[in-house]
Scaffold this motif. Structure first.
Motif, mmCIF file in Angstrom:
data_model
loop_
_atom_site.group_PDB
_atom_site.id
_atom_site.type_symbol
_atom_site.label_atom_id
_atom_site.label_comp_id
_atom_site.label_asym_id
_atom_site.label_seq_id
_atom_site.Cartn_x
_atom_site.Cartn_y
_atom_site.Cartn_z
ATOM 1 N N ILE A 83 -55.186 50.279 -12.217
ATOM 2 C CA ILE A 83 -56.090 49.425 -12.851
ATOM 3 C C ILE A 83 -57.017 50.098 -13.460
ATOM 4 N N LEU A 84 -57.615 50.884 -13.199
ATOM 5 C CA LEU A 84 -58.956 51.408 -14.105
ATOM 6 C C LEU A 84 -58.295 52.443 -15.236
ATOM 7 N N LEU A 137 -56.010 45.747 -2.205
ATOM 8 C CA LEU A 137 -55.775 46.719 -3.104
ATOM 9 C C LEU A 137 -55.718 48.154 -2.283
ATOM 10 N N GLN A 138 -54.993 49.039 -2.709
ATOM 11 C CA GLN A 138 -55.054 50.338 -1.984
ATOM 12 C C GLN A 138 -55.674 51.157 -3.171
ATOM 13 N N THR A 139 -56.001 52.453 -2.613
ATOM 14 C CA THR A 139 -56.957 53.336 -3.555
ATOM 15 C C THR A 139 -56.040 53.727 -4.818
ATOM 16 N N ASN A 140 -54.896 53.835 -4.651
ATOM 17 C CA ASN A 140 -53.943 54.229 -5.900
ATOM 18 C C ASN A 140 -53.774 53.122 -6.814
ATOM 19 N N SER A 141 -53.622 51.810 -6.322
ATOM 20 C CA SER A 141 -53.454 50.670 -7.085
ATOM 21 C C SER A 141 -54.856 50.566 -7.963
ATOM 22 N N LEU A 142 -55.901 50.684 -7.448
ATOM 23 C CA LEU A 142 -57.224 50.590 -8.107
ATOM 24 C C LEU A 142 -57.359 51.737 -9.016
ATOM 25 N N ILE A 143 -56.908 53.166 -8.912
ATOM 26 C CA ILE A 143 -56.847 53.995 -10.053
ATOM 27 C C ILE A 143 -56.003 53.490 -11.114
ATOM 28 N N VAL A 195 -59.785 45.804 -18.143
ATOM 29 C CA VAL A 195 -59.586 45.083 -17.129
ATOM 30 C C VAL A 195 -59.604 43.690 -17.242
#
Length: 85
Positions: A10-11, A2-8, A40
């Motif tokens: 998802i959240l 996961l990259q940072t932007n994909s984690l954001i 989630v």
């Protein structure tokens, strides 16, 4: 990975889905963290169910993601309320 932007993403989708599911199911708010957790987990349930039923894509990817996450979160809230009784 996961990259940072994909984690954001998802959240954010989890937050929207958890909030909408809380409103649809007629319960009180779960707070920011609770909505994210419900959303989630609901996204995993909804994504699995969407694939099993072979439902079509609704338009942009984010619309399908939110709709499937809300459906999954509603199912999760229903099961939680069923077990709580």
């Amino acid at each position: 990975m996961l990259q940072t932007n994909s984690l954001i993403v998802i959240l954010i989708i989890g937050l929207i889905a958890g909030w909408l599911a809380g409103k649809i199911m007629g319960g009180g708010g779960f707070g920011l963290i609770g909505d994210i957790i419900i959303g989630v987990i609901g996204a995993f349930i909804g994504g699995w169910l969407w694939g099993v039923l072979a439902l079509p894509v609704l338009g942009p990817w984010w619309l399908t993601a939110i709709v499937s996450a809300v459906i999954g979160a509603c199912i999760l809230l229903f099961l939680i309320r069923l077990v709580k009784r």
